[in-house]
Each structure stands twice: as structure tokens, then as C-alpha cells.
Design an enzyme around this catalytic site. Structure first.
Site, PDB file in Angstrom:
ATOM      1  N   ASN A  35      49.723  22.698   0.798  1.00  0.00           N
ATOM      2  CA  ASN A  35      48.381  23.284   0.912  1.00  0.00           C
ATOM      3  C   ASN A  35      48.334  24.283   2.064  1.00  0.00           C
ATOM      4  O   ASN A  35      48.931  24.070   3.119  1.00  0.00           O
ATOM      5  CB  ASN A  35      47.293  22.212   1.011  1.00  0.00           C
ATOM      6  CG  ASN A  35      47.498  21.200   2.116  1.00  0.00           C
ATOM      7  OD1 ASN A  35      48.621  20.857   2.455  1.00  0.00           O
ATOM      8  ND2 ASN A  35      46.415  20.722   2.685  1.00  0.00           N
ATOM      9  N   GLU A  84      49.382  21.924  -5.101  1.00  0.00           N
ATOM     10  CA  GLU A  84      49.769  21.948  -6.513  1.00  0.00           C
ATOM     11  C   GLU A  84      49.641  23.344  -7.102  1.00  0.00           C
ATOM     12  O   GLU A  84      50.497  23.817  -7.844  1.00  0.00           O
ATOM     13  CB  GLU A  84      48.896  20.980  -7.324  1.00  0.00           C
ATOM     14  CG  GLU A  84      49.032  19.516  -6.941  1.00  0.00           C
ATOM     15  CD  GLU A  84      48.092  19.081  -5.824  1.00  0.00           C
ATOM     16  OE1 GLU A  84      47.758  19.896  -4.938  1.00  0.00           O
ATOM     17  OE2 GLU A  84      47.685  17.910  -5.820  1.00  0.00           O
ATOM     18  N   GLU A 105      45.611  26.377   4.236  1.00  0.00           N
ATOM     19  CA  GLU A 105      44.179  26.477   4.538  1.00  0.00           C
ATOM     20  C   GLU A 105      43.846  27.817   5.202  1.00  0.00           C
ATOM     21  O   GLU A 105      44.733  28.598   5.558  1.00  0.00           O
ATOM     22  CB  GLU A 105      43.767  25.283   5.401  1.00  0.00           C
ATOM     23  CG  GLU A 105      43.953  23.980   4.631  1.00  0.00           C
ATOM     24  CD  GLU A 105      43.379  22.754   5.340  1.00  0.00           C
ATOM     25  OE1 GLU A 105      43.022  22.828   6.531  1.00  0.00           O
ATOM     26  OE2 GLU A 105      43.294  21.705   4.669  1.00  0.00           O
TER      27      GLU A 105
HETATM   28  N1  THU Z   1      44.424  19.398  -1.346  1.00  0.00           N
HETATM   29  C1  THU Z   1      45.565  19.655  -2.038  1.00  0.00           C
HETATM   30  O1  THU Z   1      46.464  20.351  -1.567  1.00  0.00           O
HETATM   31  N2  THU Z   1      45.663  19.142  -3.279  1.00  0.00           N
HETATM   32  C2  THU Z   1      44.715  18.384  -3.893  1.00  0.00           C
HETATM   33  O2  THU Z   1      44.856  18.049  -5.055  1.00  0.00           O
HETATM   34  C3  THU Z   1      43.547  17.965  -3.143  1.00  0.00           C
HETATM   35  C4  THU Z   1      43.347  18.595  -1.833  1.00  0.00           C
HETATM   36  C5  THU Z   1      44.284  19.993  -0.018  1.00  0.00           C
HETATM   37  C6  THU Z   1      43.206  21.045   0.093  1.00  0.00           C
HETATM   38  C7  THU Z   1      42.860  20.986   1.545  1.00  0.00           C
HETATM   39  O3  THU Z   1      43.778  21.800   2.254  1.00  0.00           O
HETATM   40  C8  THU Z   1      43.111  19.534   1.938  1.00  0.00           C
HETATM   41  O4  THU Z   1      43.940  18.996   0.924  1.00  0.00           O
HETATM   42  C9  THU Z   1      41.847  18.696   2.050  1.00  0.00           C
HETATM   43  O5  THU Z   1      41.053  18.796   0.921  1.00  0.00           O
END
Ligand code: THU
Length: 160
Positions: A62, A75, A64
Site C-alpha cells: 500500500n 492489491e 499512502e
Molecule cells: N489497504 C490495503 O492495502 N488493502 C486493503 O485491502 C485494505 C486496506 C491499505 C490502505 C491504507 O493504506 C491502509 O491499508 C489502511 O486502510
């Protein structure tokens, strides 16, 4: 009026050790990808590894952003890269590992709704199931034989 009942099937393993070596190895790659997560705002890091039919492994974490909605889940980071780099190669399997940096996450963390929708697009596109494994930092692992099991009533190209 007719009631519709929707059933889904998932397999739950007590630990990663119960799974075949190739799945363990893919989850390890997801875990390494998770270490590269850029998540200073949520402190929640997620890693994904995608196995393609040509045996390439694509990973993602992820990413941000100070403008929160501009960030992207692990994903989708990985599956969009796979789609961009290998548009004609089918996706066999995805491993996902997620957890908070502030506490231990020992329950399996399923992909969010937006990621399920994105994975569904590729499953429909390739007309073959994408197997998904997901877990927290440790503990149980959930296996879904196809994305469809995680997203019944999918919105796909057939309705357009
Ligand atoms: N996040 C993911 O990477 N995948 C998911 O399926 C759910 C959430 C990330 C997004 C954000 O950076 C952090 O987790 C908290 O929501």
C-alpha cells in the site's frame, strides 16, 4: 417475493505451515513486499504477491498520500502493474498479508471492497479463477478458490 440466499466457500488453515511450499513462498514474497509499504498515515501495512501463469511474481504494497484518497491499496498496486506489464498473461494466485504497525494483527485480513472489484475485473477478463490467500501478520490463513467467492453479485462488463 422470493428470498435469495447466497452461499460462499472459504477454507481456513490454522497456520501458513499447513499450506504447500509454493503458497508459503508466495506469502513470504507478500510479506517482503509489505516491508516496503508506505503507510505513515494509517500505520497499517499490506503486502501482496501475485503469481502469473508464466511464473512471474509481481509484488506490491500500500502506498499512502497526504491527500488520503490519492493513496492505493497493495492489491491494486500489484494487480494494475501485472495488468500493465503482462496484459495477456493469466493471474493464477494472489497472496495478501496485512497488519497494523502499532499492534499485532493475528486475524486474516481480507481485501477491501474496492480491491475485490478490481481483482474481479481481471478474473472476468481472463475467464479463469484467481485463487486468493490472505492472512494477518501471523495465525490463520484463508483460501478462496476464486475471487467470486469473496464478491458475490459482482458488477462486471456483462451488465454494460
Ligand atoms: N489497504 C490495503 O492495502 N488493502 C486493503 O485491502 C485494505 C486496506 C491499505 C490502505 C491504507 O493504506 C491502509 O491499508 C489502511 O486502510
Amino acid at each position: 417475493m422470493k428470498e435469495i440466499k447466497i452461499e460462499t466457500v472459504l477454507n481456513v488453515y490454522d497456520s501458513l505451515d499447513e499450506l504447500p511450499k509454493d503458497v508459503i513462498s508466495l506469502m513470504k514474497k507478500a510479506s517482503e513486499a509489505r516491508d516496503k509499504s508506505y503507510s505513515p498515515y494509517s500505520n497499517f501495512s499490506v503486502g501482496t504477491a501475485i503469481l502469473l501463469e508464466n511464473d512471474e511474481v509481481i509484488t506490491g504494497s500500500n502506498q499512502e498520500n497526504a491527500s488520503y484518497p490519492s493513496g492505493l491499496c497493495a492489491e491494486r498496486t500489484a494487480i494494475f502493474y501485472a495488468g500493465a506489464q503482462f496484459p495477456d498473461v493469466k493471474i493464477k494466485r494472489m497472496a495478501i498479508i496485512a497488519g497494523s504497525k502499532l499492534k499485532t494483527t493475528d486475524t486474516p485480513i481480507p481485501p477491501c471492497g474496492a480491491c475485490r472489484q478490481s481483482i474481479a475485473e481481471y478474473e472476468v477478463k481472463q475467464d479463469a479463477p484467481i485463487e486468493i490467500y490472505y492472512m494477518g501478520e501471523k495465525g490463520k490463513v484463508v483460501q478462496s478458490h476464486s475471487l467470486e467467492n469473496l464478491l458475490p453479485l459482482v458488477f462486471d462488463k456483462t451488465v454494460l
